[in-house]
Scaffold this motif. Structure first.
Motif, short mmCIF file in Angstrom:
data_model
loop_
_atom_site.label_atom_id
_atom_site.label_comp_id
_atom_site.label_asym_id
_atom_site.label_seq_id
_atom_site.Cartn_x
_atom_site.Cartn_y
_atom_site.Cartn_z
N ASP A 18 6.21 43.34 59.09
CA ASP A 18 6.91 43.57 57.60
C ASP A 18 5.62 43.34 56.61
N THR A 19 4.83 42.20 56.80
CA THR A 19 3.87 41.86 55.63
C THR A 19 2.99 43.14 55.56
N LEU A 72 3.32 46.31 55.91
CA LEU A 72 3.98 47.34 55.34
C LEU A 72 4.10 47.12 53.81
N TYR A 73 4.51 45.86 53.48
CA TYR A 73 5.14 45.61 51.97
C TYR A 73 3.67 45.66 51.22
N ILE A 74 2.62 45.01 51.77
CA ILE A 74 1.43 45.04 50.99
C ILE A 74 0.78 46.50 50.98
N ALA A 89 2.49 49.31 50.88
CA ALA A 89 3.24 49.95 49.98
C ALA A 89 3.05 49.61 48.44
N LEU A 90 2.75 48.37 48.07
CA LEU A 90 2.42 47.88 46.87
C LEU A 90 1.18 48.39 46.51
N SER A 98 1.45 52.30 45.86
CA SER A 98 2.22 52.62 44.79
C SER A 98 1.42 52.89 43.55
N ARG A 105 2.03 49.94 61.01
CA ARG A 105 3.11 49.64 60.03
C ARG A 105 2.23 49.86 58.46
N GLY A 127 3.70 51.93 55.54
CA GLY A 127 3.86 51.43 54.15
C GLY A 127 2.98 52.15 53.00
N GLY A 150 5.04 53.60 49.74
CA GLY A 150 4.58 53.64 48.32
C GLY A 150 4.69 54.87 47.65
N ASN A 195 8.56 56.27 47.23
CA ASN A 195 9.36 55.44 46.21
C ASN A 195 8.80 56.02 44.94
#
Length: 224
Positions: A12-13, A15-17, A19-20, A23, A66, A70, A74, A77
């Motif tokens: 998960d980490t 992916l989230y980073i 994606a951030l 964006s 991942r 991500g 980004g 979304n």
């Protein structure tokens, strides 16, 4: 790699980073390339990331997959809600955006059901779980060829006539002059705001340079 090896942090980490950070670039891509192309790019990252994660032979390969996924998150979304807002009629834009959030929530619920079901499949249930993410990504990929770019995107990139004809096609009527003028005016206002921001950033850089010169007791002569 066993079915329990990929724990939450390595999955998960990244992916989230990613994606951030993605964006931050997605907005510029949507402006320069258009909403349609940016959605296509997002779907490609989705597909490659999902497939790479599903066939990963080690944790490094899994994490890289991942990260790519991500990036797709980004870009997606950032661009998909923008696309929906710009193609929806003014009176329905709020409802369309709420529907987007609703379907995202439904997607999360379905993903959790899939994760629960595949967790009982050993030893490769986790591969199935990650690989299934490619299914909606493929749908998004195909859809990106079906949709048209938004009138706003076309106008802000200088394709005014194509933007107007696209607006007529989307609305299904020929009398779109009022809405078209609103789009043109909004794009012009956006350009003015960007120009002001650029001038402000340039002014700050000049002030910073002048401060540095004064502090260093240097005298520099600027000539045209």
């Amino acid at each position: 790699m066993g079915s329990r090896e990929p724990t939450a942090p390595p999955l998960d980490t990244p992916l989230y980073i990613s994606a951030l950070f993605a964006s931050f670039f997605a907005s510029k891509a949507a402006t320069k390339l258009g909403r349609k192309i940016t959605i296509l790019i997002a779907s490609i990252f989705f597909i490659v990331g999902a497939v790479l994660s599903a066939v990963a032979e080690n944790k490094l390969m899994l994490i890289f997959g991942r990260i790519l996924f991500g990036v797709g998150v980004g870009f997606g979304n950032e661009t998909v809600p923008l696309f929906l807002t710009e193609v929806a009629p003014i009176q329905h834009r709020g409802a369309v955006n709420i529907m987007f959030q609703l379907f995202v929530t439904i997607g999360i619920f379905i993903a959790n059901l899939v994760n629960y079901g595949t967790s009982m499949i050993h030893p490769n249930g986790w591969r199935m779980s990650l690989g299934f993410a490619a299914i909606p990504a493929v749908i998004l990929f195909i859809g990106s060829f079906v949709i048209t770019d938004t009138p706003t995107s076309l106008v802000e990139r200088g394709n005014e006539e194509q933007g107007k004809s696209t607006l007529m096609k989307i609305r299904g009527v020929s009398d779109v002059e009022a809405e078209y003028k609103e789009i043109v005016a909004a794009c012009e206002q956006a350009k003015q705001v960007k120009l002001i921001h650029k001038r402000e950033k340039r002014r700050k850089k000049i002030l910073l340079l002048q401060s540095f010169i004064s502090t260093s007791n240097l005298q520099i002569v600027f000539s045209d």
